[in-house]
Design a protein around this motif. Structure first.
Motif, PDB file in Angstrom:
ATOM      1  N   GLY A  70     -44.685 -62.124  37.245  1.00 57.72           N
ATOM      2  CA  GLY A  70     -45.197 -60.592  36.817  1.00 57.72           C
ATOM      3  C   GLY A  70     -45.719 -60.603  35.636  1.00 57.72           C
ATOM      4  O   GLY A  70     -46.008 -61.688  35.130  1.00 57.72           O
ATOM      5  N   SER A  71     -46.013 -59.429  35.191  1.00 60.16           N
ATOM      6  CA  SER A  71     -46.564 -59.174  33.858  1.00 60.16           C
ATOM      7  C   SER A  71     -45.908 -58.165  33.027  1.00 60.16           C
ATOM      8  O   SER A  71     -45.048 -57.168  33.806  1.00 60.16           O
ATOM      9  CB  SER A  71     -48.124 -58.787  34.093  1.00 60.16           C
ATOM     10  N   ALA A  72     -46.107 -58.070  31.584  1.00 59.72           N
ATOM     11  CA  ALA A  72     -45.299 -57.038  31.125  1.00 59.72           C
ATOM     12  C   ALA A  72     -46.034 -56.644  29.781  1.00 59.72           C
ATOM     13  O   ALA A  72     -46.719 -57.416  29.073  1.00 59.72           O
ATOM     14  CB  ALA A  72     -43.685 -57.572  30.671  1.00 59.72           C
ATOM     15  N   TYR A  73     -45.938 -55.416  29.419  1.00 59.36           N
ATOM     16  CA  TYR A  73     -46.250 -54.914  28.117  1.00 59.36           C
ATOM     17  C   TYR A  73     -45.078 -54.958  27.429  1.00 59.36           C
ATOM     18  O   TYR A  73     -44.189 -54.066  27.571  1.00 59.36           O
ATOM     19  CB  TYR A  73     -46.971 -53.853  28.169  1.00 59.36           C
ATOM     20  N   ALA A  74     -44.635 -55.653  26.382  1.00 62.44           N
ATOM     21  CA  ALA A  74     -43.682 -55.700  25.499  1.00 62.44           C
ATOM     22  C   ALA A  74     -43.529 -55.258  24.052  1.00 62.44           C
ATOM     23  O   ALA A  74     -44.796 -55.660  23.572  1.00 62.44           O
ATOM     24  CB  ALA A  74     -43.257 -57.319  25.451  1.00 62.44           C
ATOM     25  N   ILE A  75     -42.831 -54.255  23.610  1.00 59.13           N
ATOM     26  CA  ILE A  75     -42.396 -53.915  22.574  1.00 59.13           C
ATOM     27  C   ILE A  75     -40.889 -54.552  21.738  1.00 59.13           C
ATOM     28  O   ILE A  75     -40.032 -54.135  22.290  1.00 59.13           O
ATOM     29  CB  ILE A  75     -42.276 -52.461  22.371  1.00 59.13           C
ATOM     30  N   GLY A  76     -41.328 -55.616  21.043  1.00 58.75           N
ATOM     31  CA  GLY A  76     -40.353 -56.198  20.582  1.00 58.75           C
ATOM     32  C   GLY A  76     -40.686 -57.409  19.630  1.00 58.75           C
ATOM     33  O   GLY A  76     -41.738 -57.604  19.470  1.00 58.75           O
ATOM     34  N   GLU A  77     -39.535 -58.404  19.495  1.00 66.92           N
ATOM     35  CA  GLU A  77     -39.679 -59.512  18.393  1.00 66.92           C
ATOM     36  C   GLU A  77     -39.712 -60.652  19.211  1.00 66.92           C
ATOM     37  O   GLU A  77     -40.006 -60.651  20.401  1.00 66.92           O
ATOM     38  CB  GLU A  77     -38.755 -59.456  17.280  1.00 66.92           C
ATOM     39  N   ALA A  78     -40.017 -61.826  18.662  1.00 65.21           N
ATOM     40  CA  ALA A  78     -40.231 -62.804  19.086  1.00 65.21           C
ATOM     41  C   ALA A  78     -39.012 -63.280  20.010  1.00 65.21           C
ATOM     42  O   ALA A  78     -38.996 -64.278  21.105  1.00 65.21           O
ATOM     43  CB  ALA A  78     -39.977 -64.191  18.032  1.00 65.21           C
ATOM     44  N   GLY A  79     -37.527 -62.933  19.875  1.00 65.56           N
ATOM     45  CA  GLY A  79     -36.621 -62.968  20.915  1.00 65.56           C
ATOM     46  C   GLY A  79     -37.046 -62.519  22.179  1.00 65.56           C
ATOM     47  O   GLY A  79     -36.694 -63.343  23.060  1.00 65.56           O
ATOM     48  N   LEU A  80     -37.637 -61.413  22.306  1.00 65.43           N
ATOM     49  CA  LEU A  80     -38.016 -60.862  23.690  1.00 65.43           C
ATOM     50  C   LEU A  80     -39.420 -61.469  23.956  1.00 65.43           C
ATOM     51  O   LEU A  80     -39.431 -61.966  25.501  1.00 65.43           O
ATOM     52  CB  LEU A  80     -38.122 -59.386  23.571  1.00 65.43           C
ATOM     53  N   THR A  81     -40.225 -61.712  23.114  1.00 64.40           N
ATOM     54  CA  THR A  81     -41.730 -61.990  23.862  1.00 64.40           C
ATOM     55  C   THR A  81     -41.706 -63.394  24.231  1.00 64.40           C
ATOM     56  O   THR A  81     -42.193 -63.956  25.439  1.00 64.40           O
ATOM     57  CB  THR A  81     -42.697 -61.940  22.666  1.00 64.40           C
ATOM     58  N   THR A  82     -40.801 -64.377  23.673  1.00 66.02           N
ATOM     59  CA  THR A  82     -40.641 -65.775  23.813  1.00 66.02           C
ATOM     60  C   THR A  82     -39.676 -65.974  25.166  1.00 66.02           C
ATOM     61  O   THR A  82     -40.171 -66.816  26.224  1.00 66.02           O
ATOM     62  CB  THR A  82     -39.799 -66.460  22.887  1.00 66.02           C
ATOM     63  N   ALA A  83     -38.849 -64.924  25.295  1.00 66.40           N
ATOM     64  CA  ALA A  83     -37.793 -65.031  26.830  1.00 66.40           C
ATOM     65  C   ALA A  83     -38.815 -64.668  27.918  1.00 66.40           C
ATOM     66  O   ALA A  83     -38.791 -65.517  29.092  1.00 66.40           O
ATOM     67  CB  ALA A  83     -36.812 -64.107  26.412  1.00 66.40           C
ATOM     68  N   LEU A  84     -39.771 -63.547  27.780  1.00 65.05           N
ATOM     69  CA  LEU A  84     -40.518 -63.446  28.854  1.00 65.05           C
ATOM     70  C   LEU A  84     -41.634 -64.365  29.145  1.00 65.05           C
ATOM     71  O   LEU A  84     -41.805 -64.888  30.330  1.00 65.05           O
ATOM     72  CB  LEU A  84     -41.148 -62.062  28.266  1.00 65.05           C
ATOM     73  N   TRP A 102     -26.681 -66.128  24.523  1.00 62.09           N
ATOM     74  CA  TRP A 102     -27.103 -65.516  25.684  1.00 62.09           C
ATOM     75  C   TRP A 102     -27.460 -63.889  25.410  1.00 62.09           C
ATOM     76  O   TRP A 102     -26.511 -63.353  24.824  1.00 62.09           O
ATOM     77  CB  TRP A 102     -26.384 -65.543  26.844  1.00 62.09           C
ATOM     78  N   THR A 103     -28.778 -63.665  24.998  1.00 64.13           N
ATOM     79  CA  THR A 103     -29.238 -62.549  24.328  1.00 64.13           C
ATOM     80  C   THR A 103     -29.699 -61.658  25.600  1.00 64.13           C
ATOM     81  O   THR A 103     -29.909 -61.898  26.651  1.00 64.13           O
ATOM     82  CB  THR A 103     -30.405 -62.559  23.431  1.00 64.13           C
ATOM     83  N   ILE A 113     -22.035 -67.106  23.925  1.00 64.33           N
ATOM     84  CA  ILE A 113     -21.941 -66.089  23.042  1.00 64.33           C
ATOM     85  C   ILE A 113     -23.005 -65.031  23.431  1.00 64.33           C
ATOM     86  O   ILE A 113     -24.019 -65.513  23.497  1.00 64.33           O
ATOM     87  CB  ILE A 113     -22.168 -66.764  21.709  1.00 64.33           C
ATOM     88  N   LEU A 114     -22.581 -63.749  23.662  1.00 69.55           N
ATOM     89  CA  LEU A 114     -23.383 -62.792  24.168  1.00 69.55           C
ATOM     90  C   LEU A 114     -23.853 -61.812  22.985  1.00 69.55           C
ATOM     91  O   LEU A 114     -22.909 -61.881  22.129  1.00 69.55           O
ATOM     92  CB  LEU A 114     -22.698 -61.971  24.937  1.00 69.55           C
ATOM     93  N   THR A 115     -25.183 -61.193  22.847  1.00 68.12           N
ATOM     94  CA  THR A 115     -25.364 -60.284  22.047  1.00 68.12           C
ATOM     95  C   THR A 115     -26.596 -59.426  22.579  1.00 68.12           C
ATOM     96  O   THR A 115     -27.324 -59.847  23.204  1.00 68.12           O
ATOM     97  CB  THR A 115     -25.854 -61.064  20.613  1.00 68.12           C
ATOM     98  N   ASN A 116     -26.245 -58.120  22.239  1.00 65.45           N
ATOM     99  CA  ASN A 116     -27.263 -57.039  22.657  1.00 65.45           C
ATOM    100  C   ASN A 116     -28.523 -57.275  21.763  1.00 65.45           C
ATOM    101  O   ASN A 116     -29.824 -56.681  22.215  1.00 65.45           O
ATOM    102  CB  ASN A 116     -26.772 -55.719  22.679  1.00 65.45           C
ATOM    103  N   ASN A 117     -28.522 -57.834  20.682  1.00 61.39           N
ATOM    104  CA  ASN A 117     -29.821 -57.791  19.622  1.00 61.39           C
ATOM    105  C   ASN A 117     -30.918 -59.123  20.361  1.00 61.39           C
ATOM    106  O   ASN A 117     -30.631 -59.898  20.947  1.00 61.39           O
ATOM    107  CB  ASN A 117     -29.113 -58.832  18.558  1.00 61.39           C
ATOM    108  N   SER A 118     -31.931 -58.261  20.937  1.00 56.04           N
ATOM    109  CA  SER A 118     -32.909 -58.961  21.154  1.00 56.04           C
ATOM    110  C   SER A 118     -33.999 -59.400  20.204  1.00 56.04           C
ATOM    111  O   SER A 118     -35.104 -59.903  20.888  1.00 56.04           O
ATOM    112  CB  SER A 118     -33.708 -58.084  22.436  1.00 56.04           C
ATOM    113  N   ILE A 119     -33.762 -59.321  18.928  1.00 57.87           N
ATOM    114  CA  ILE A 119     -34.844 -59.598  18.069  1.00 57.87           C
ATOM    115  C   ILE A 119     -34.909 -61.022  18.019  1.00 57.87           C
ATOM    116  O   ILE A 119     -36.240 -61.630  17.849  1.00 57.87           O
ATOM    117  CB  ILE A 119     -34.433 -58.974  16.650  1.00 57.87           C
ATOM    118  N   PHE A 120     -33.856 -61.827  17.977  1.00 59.60           N
ATOM    119  CA  PHE A 120     -33.976 -63.245  17.712  1.00 59.60           C
ATOM    120  C   PHE A 120     -33.966 -64.030  18.711  1.00 59.60           C
ATOM    121  O   PHE A 120     -33.214 -63.807  19.958  1.00 59.60           O
ATOM    122  CB  PHE A 120     -32.718 -63.608  16.617  1.00 59.60           C
TER     123      PHE A 120
END
Length: 260
Positions: A91-105, A74-75, A45-52
């Motif tokens: 690598g390293s990143a400065y992330a602007i986003g919610e847990a879905g993004l920061t957890t994935a990184l 798969w987000t 199941i694909l979603t562009n939503n990166s929040i969750f």
């Protein structure tokens, strides 16, 4: 029902507008997912939503009556993290986003930092801050590369549309003169990473979506058999306005249950 001109053994499907709408399962969606699981068909199941996170989305789907394992979601955040890990491992990143993004990184082995990161990664959030956007602008002008989870300019809410990742990205681009690389739909990169995740081949995979401008075009570009369902954004009268066509148009995902 029309049978696909080629054997379909794996499935990708969009979430909002195909399986659920405003927290409720679209008729036929639980049966479709159950049929995929019973037949042991590889699917995502694909979603562009990166929040969750995938775990969050699994719980949301379960509350609507759709039972899927966490690993079948798969987000754009997961696809972005996978892309960065392939491009620049550790690598390293400065992330602007919610847990879905920061957890994935984090799970992809990335260090989250504000100090000279390799990438600025912009995702969906309901709390964009001027301070964070300013930090992103300065880091990008200082040499960090600009990545976005998805290009959607608005997102849905009960009250109406909300500014989304693409809109904030446009503001950062205006301030830096740097265009981001968008990983999510309609970039077929997201579909190719999904195919790799379930060890599927494009020739034998179908994509089910409700949007011509993201789901269908990305599916076509990734070489998939495409089904447009009319339970979401694109209406039947809209189809002929596009210069490309889905393989088939169906009223809803309920019409696909017997094809699994």
């Amino acid at each position: 029902m029309t049978e696909p001109h080629r054997e379909i053994t794996s499935w990708l499907t969009d979430m909002d507008g195909v399986l659920v709408h405003e927290g409720h399962a679209i008729p036929g969606a639980p049966e479709f997912i159950r049929a995929l699981r019973d037949a042991e068909r590889p699917f995502l199941i694909l979603t562009n939503n990166s929040i969750f996170t995938a775990r969050d989305l699994r719980a949301r789907l379960a509350s609507s009556g759709i039972d899927v394992p966490e690993e079948s979601i798969w987000t754009s955040a997961l696809a972005t993290a996978q892309f960065l890990a392939d491009q620049n491992p550790g690598g390293s990143a400065y992330a602007i986003g919610e847990a879905g993004l920061t957890t994935a990184l984090y799970e992809a082995g990335y260090t989250l930092t504000e100090s000279d990161p390799d990438y600025v990664v912009l995702g969906e959030t309901r709390t964009y801050s001027f301070e964070a956007i300013t930090k992103a602008v300065r880091l990008i002008k200082g040499g960090s590369r600009f990545i976005c989870t998805n290009p959607d300019t608005t997102g849905p809410s009960v009250e109406g549309p909300l500014p989304a990742t693409g809109a904030v990205a446009a503001m950062i681009t205006a301030a830096t003169q740097r265009d981001p690389y968008f990983v999510g739909k309609p970039n077929p990169m997201m579909f190719r990473s999904a195919l790799n995740r379930i060890d599927a081949h494009s020739e034998h995979t179908a994509m089910v979506g409700d949007r011509m401008d993201t789901d269908v075009v990305a599916g076509i570009e990734a070489g998939l058999y495409t089904y447009l369902v009319l339970t979401g954004s694109t209406k039947i009268e809209d189809v002929d306005t596009y210069p490309f066509r889905p393989s088939e148009v169906k009223d809803s995902v309920a019409d696909l249950v017997d094809l699994v």
